[in-house]
Design an enzyme around this catalytic site. Sequence first.
Site, mmCIF file in Angstrom:
data_model
loop_
_atom_site.group_PDB
_atom_site.id
_atom_site.type_symbol
_atom_site.label_atom_id
_atom_site.label_comp_id
_atom_site.label_asym_id
_atom_site.label_seq_id
_atom_site.Cartn_x
_atom_site.Cartn_y
_atom_site.Cartn_z
ATOM 1 N N ARG A 26 -11.618 -6.370 29.849
ATOM 2 C CA ARG A 26 -11.523 -6.410 31.128
ATOM 3 C C ARG A 26 -12.339 -6.763 32.277
ATOM 4 O O ARG A 26 -13.050 -6.949 32.991
ATOM 5 C CB ARG A 26 -12.349 -5.275 31.619
ATOM 6 C CG ARG A 26 -11.060 -3.743 30.976
ATOM 7 C CD ARG A 26 -9.961 -3.957 31.143
ATOM 8 N NE ARG A 26 -8.822 -3.269 30.406
ATOM 9 C CZ ARG A 26 -8.046 -3.229 29.226
ATOM 10 N NH1 ARG A 26 -8.157 -4.869 28.677
ATOM 11 N NH2 ARG A 26 -7.480 -2.642 27.944
ATOM 12 N N SER A 74 -8.404 3.931 34.773
ATOM 13 C CA SER A 74 -9.201 4.134 34.253
ATOM 14 C C SER A 74 -10.716 3.724 35.151
ATOM 15 O O SER A 74 -10.681 2.593 35.546
ATOM 16 C CB SER A 74 -9.074 3.346 33.266
ATOM 17 O OG SER A 74 -8.900 3.813 31.898
ATOM 18 N N GLU A 77 -14.947 0.014 36.406
ATOM 19 C CA GLU A 77 -13.380 -0.968 36.112
ATOM 20 C C GLU A 77 -13.009 -1.415 36.999
ATOM 21 O O GLU A 77 -13.089 -2.657 37.419
ATOM 22 C CB GLU A 77 -13.029 -0.116 34.833
ATOM 23 C CG GLU A 77 -11.785 -1.154 34.333
ATOM 24 C CD GLU A 77 -10.981 -1.303 33.344
ATOM 25 O OE1 GLU A 77 -9.640 -0.884 33.779
ATOM 26 O OE2 GLU A 77 -11.424 -0.554 32.295
#
Length: 378
Positions: free
Chosen positions: A166, A250, A370
Amino acid sequence: MPEIAPLPLSRLTTLRAGGTPTRLVEARTTDELVSTLRDLWASGEPWLVVGGGSNLLVGDDPFDGTVVLVRTRGIERLPSPIEGRARLRVQAGHDWDELVEYAVAEGLSGIVAMSGIPGTVGAAPVQNVGAYGQEIVQTLVEVELLDEATGEVSVVPAADLKLGFRTSVLKNHYGSVAERPGVILSVTLELREVGHGEYVLQGPQLRAALGVAPDQPVTLRWVRETVLATRARKGMVLDDADPDTSSAGSFFQNAVVSASFARTLPDECPRWPVAPDLDPVTVIPLDRYDGIVPSPTSGEPDVKVSAAWLIEHAGLRKGFRLPRSRAGLSTKHALALTNRGGATAAELAELARFIQGRVQSEFGLILQPEPVLVGVEL
């Protein structure tokens, strides 16, 4: 300049939060996008690029600058130098899930596990999007990048983007700036030609998620429909009627920790080994080089642990909300912070901080967000 009437960012992001910018510009062609950004960078005015708005939490105060909406579209199929492969060059503003549907319709494999992920194609390499064991790093060839430092457009190979879990050199992580600031104009992927018939699904994580045996044949269409159904059950497919989908997906990253730290966590906590760098680069300053290159040190690989498990086992179950707050955990997925209707960015941030504190108190690690946070502090 393609300027339109300003809209609050709460209407332009999937978390449904954010103040109104001073100016709003909609770029429908690459030339419009390049010229708009060059003008903004030359002026020094604050700016923010928004694609699908699915990975943003923007503060409630008015944004004192220009928001640029990337609305470029188009898919071009190109030949690949590798037999049995095809390349797709896709404009940055193209909807990601529309690209996945196109690839499935064309019999191209490599991104089908990422069906249903919201957002635009240009944002995908920035955080190396992925699902069920597939990540864009596995298929990305190159991006066309407008470099903020120089204002020049260049083609950047995937290897130069440092795509990791990520992350990439293009991402503004919370608390730090991008290593290579710029805006992606187009993305080129290389996909495998499997056709519309049955084929053997690659990737143990995807097979396990779909309940497919290693040698069980499936079709691309079946995989896409099954992934979409699985994500929908978790509230991960956008649906205006379902507040569980008013999220950034998320919100916290699965934590990557040392093997020794992972052993301090309960055995029940799901974990996956992170592949070690088998060809590490050793940099030795010239003034300290004595003609001998030290042997690489070996050690246990790091471990990725489930943030959702940590949250739930810190006592925060699905659907958890702070008193009088309009923000809450999804009722379907403990890793998604959701806007239950009219929640402010401040309420979402308050919930995120509370979750971080509970997990740190219980397990000794701080979960990292995130999404990209703009005008918001955790």
